[in-house]
Structure formats: C-alpha cells, structure tokens
Design an enzyme around this catalytic site. Sequence first.
Site, PDB file in Angstrom:
ATOM      1  N   LYS A 152       1.027  -0.952  -0.523  1.00 26.14           N
ATOM      2  CA  LYS A 152      -0.027  -0.569   0.161  1.00 26.14           C
ATOM      3  C   LYS A 152       0.941   1.431  -0.207  1.00 26.14           C
ATOM      4  O   LYS A 152       1.683   1.988   1.288  1.00 26.14           O
ATOM      5  CB  LYS A 152      -1.408  -0.251   1.770  1.00 26.14           C
ATOM      6  CG  LYS A 152      -2.366   1.145   1.143  1.00 26.14           C
ATOM      7  CD  LYS A 152      -3.091   0.799   2.299  1.00 26.14           C
ATOM      8  CE  LYS A 152      -3.981   1.704   2.555  1.00 26.14           C
ATOM      9  NZ  LYS A 152      -5.408   2.570   0.770  1.00 26.14           N
TER      10      LYS A 152
HETATM   11  C1  LIG Z   1      -6.322   0.392  -4.096  1.00 30.60           C
HETATM   12  C2  LIG Z   1      -7.018  -0.302  -2.645  1.00 30.60           C
HETATM   13  N1  LIG Z   1      -7.706  -1.364  -3.448  1.00 30.60           N
HETATM   14  C3  LIG Z   1      -7.922  -1.818  -1.878  1.00 30.60           C
HETATM   15  C4  LIG Z   1      -7.944  -1.376  -0.798  1.00 30.60           C
HETATM   16  C5  LIG Z   1      -8.893  -2.181  -0.063  1.00 30.60           C
HETATM   17  O1  LIG Z   1      -7.925  -2.405   1.276  1.00 30.60           O
HETATM   18  P1  LIG Z   1      -8.608  -2.290   2.876  1.00 30.60           P
HETATM   19  O2  LIG Z   1      -9.789  -3.702   2.171  1.00 30.60           O
HETATM   20  O3  LIG Z   1      -7.151  -3.430   3.831  1.00 30.60           O
HETATM   21  O4  LIG Z   1      -9.390  -1.105   3.450  1.00 30.60           O
HETATM   22  C6  LIG Z   1      -7.571   0.185  -0.654  1.00 30.60           C
HETATM   23  C7  LIG Z   1      -8.161   0.946   0.530  1.00 30.60           C
HETATM   24  O5  LIG Z   1      -7.150   0.682   1.823  1.00 30.60           O
HETATM   25  C8  LIG Z   1      -7.594   1.057  -2.119  1.00 30.60           C
HETATM   26  O6  LIG Z   1      -6.591   1.844  -1.675  1.00 30.60           O
END
Ligand SMILES: Cc1ncc(COP(=O)(O)O)c(C=O)c1O
Length: 288
Positions: free
Chosen positions: A157
């Site tokens: 991330k």
């Molecule tokens: C690009 C992206 N995909 C998916 C997610 C979903 O991830 P999570 O469920 O861990 O928040 C996020 C958010 O964090 C994101 O920024």
Amino acid sequence: MAGYDDRDGKIWMDGKLVEWRDAKVHILTHALHYASSVFEGERCYTGKIFKSVEHSERLRKSAELLDMPLPYTVAEIEAAKTATLEANGLTDAYVRALAWRGAGEDMGVASSRNPIRMAVAVWSWGNYYGDAKFKGAKLDISKWKRPSPETIPSAAKASGLYMICTMSKHAAEAKGCSDAMMFDYRGYVAEATGANIFFVKNGEVHTPLPDAILNGITRQTVIGMLRDKGITVHERYIEAAELEGFEQCWLTGTAAEVTPVGQIGDYTFEVGALTREIATDYEKLVRA
Ligand SMILES: Cc1ncc(COP(=O)(O)O)c(C=O)c1O
C-alpha cells in the site's frame, strides 16, 4: 471546514505526540520527490480499530517491499495508534498511519542514509462515498490500467501506486461519478481507486484474483463472511465482456466499507438483497 493542516489536536510523529499544526516535514523529504512512502487507512469503531494488527503488519510489509524496513514493531505501531486516538479523544475515527523516507544526506534516487520516519493521524470521517453508500455508487471506467507486479510492488500500500488513482478519480468526478473502476495491465477487471470490487451472478460471487491489486483486509473479511454463509465465491480473472452479465456489484475497503455500485460506465446493477445483507453484516461485525 479547515484544511487538514490547520486543525486542533495531536499527531504522533517519530515516537511522540506533537501539535497538529506542527506535524511538518522539510521540502527535501525523499518521499516527496521519489514516492518512498507507504501508508494504512484504518477505522476505529466504538474505541476499537477493526483488524488493527493486520493493518500494522501490512504497514511493515509495505515498507519492506519498498526497501525501507520500519524501525517500529507491530506492538509499537499499535501503541502509537492507541496513543493518538486517546490524545484526540476519538473513539470513532479514521486512522492514517504513514511511513516515509525523510530528508537526510541523500537527495538522489538512492536514500539509504535518510531516516525512515513514521506518523499517525486520526480524524472523524463519515461515508467515503456519501449518499452512494445507500443508493449505489456510479463508477466511471478509468483509462489507466493497474500495473504488473513486475512493474511496481503492487502488494504494497504505497503512495506511488496512487498516482493513477488520483488522476482516475479526478476524471470520474468531472463526469459526476463517485469513483472509477480500473482494469489491469492484462485487461482484466481490477478494482476501484481505493477499494476492491465484487460481483453477483446467479447467487454466486465473483471477485478479481489479487495478483496485481491490493488484497484488501475488507476484501478478505467479506470473502470469509460470504463463505461462512455458504455462498460460493470465485476469486478469478474477470474479463471486461463479463460486466454486462453481472446482476449486483459492490466495493469493499476500510474507507468504503461495503458500498453498493449501481453503475459502471454503461453497465447497470441493482442494489440487491445480497449486497444489502453483506453491507449490514459488515457494519455489525466492525462494531462487534
Ligand atoms: C487501491 C486499494 N485497493 C483496495 C483497498 C481496500 O483495502 P482495505 O480493505 O485493506 O482497506 C484500498 C484501501 O485501502 C485501496 O487503496
């Protein structure tokens, strides 16, 4: 509403709480020039951060993938988040943990002599998609494609991965959409700019394999919830041509929670019973 840099409160920075307005970095911060930055988005519900340890672990993993091992253990990150929530008197909040290469002896692409820094900020944040949360969000289709994991560490991330997301979302908002759906470099359905995507057809659920996208913590939670209900979930490659045949669609993410989708480009979906059930169950789970 004041800007995010102009608020009362405390921000945790490099091991201590500082005044919100004093949480600053130098203009020659490596991350600002070269995207050496990773972060987490978390939500605290009634005093407890949902899947807090999983988020702290992912922050450490993202940092490792960017060759910047965090100088904080999971337990120390957990303590930092708790201290920040307490210092701001918040029990229901969005939690943003951030780690980055700071300013230091290096100002070129390499940055091993620059410090690895970390901060935690928390604030009140309602529905990420506003009304769309209830009515079904309208999504644009982005012209940008999610890159191959051989092009960028897509499991991290990391801020650099959001450059195309910001551009996609600006284009979407200019068309009156709440967000954009992105395909990946192979042309398969990928995700939205900050959330994973699910589809329903004939009582079964289909969601992209997370091999070029973030395997969201909410995504994993929702797959578990569906399987516990005895619903078949297919994690697979989804072709663009299949969008036409899906009946329901929703997004998952820490900020998005479970948000129904009513439209993607010219394709429409109903906010159906399973979508509503999963959204309600998720709301209960995060507050349990
Ligand atoms: C690009 C992206 N995909 C998916 C997610 C979903 O991830 P999570 O469920 O861990 O928040 C996020 C958010 O964090 C994101 O920024």
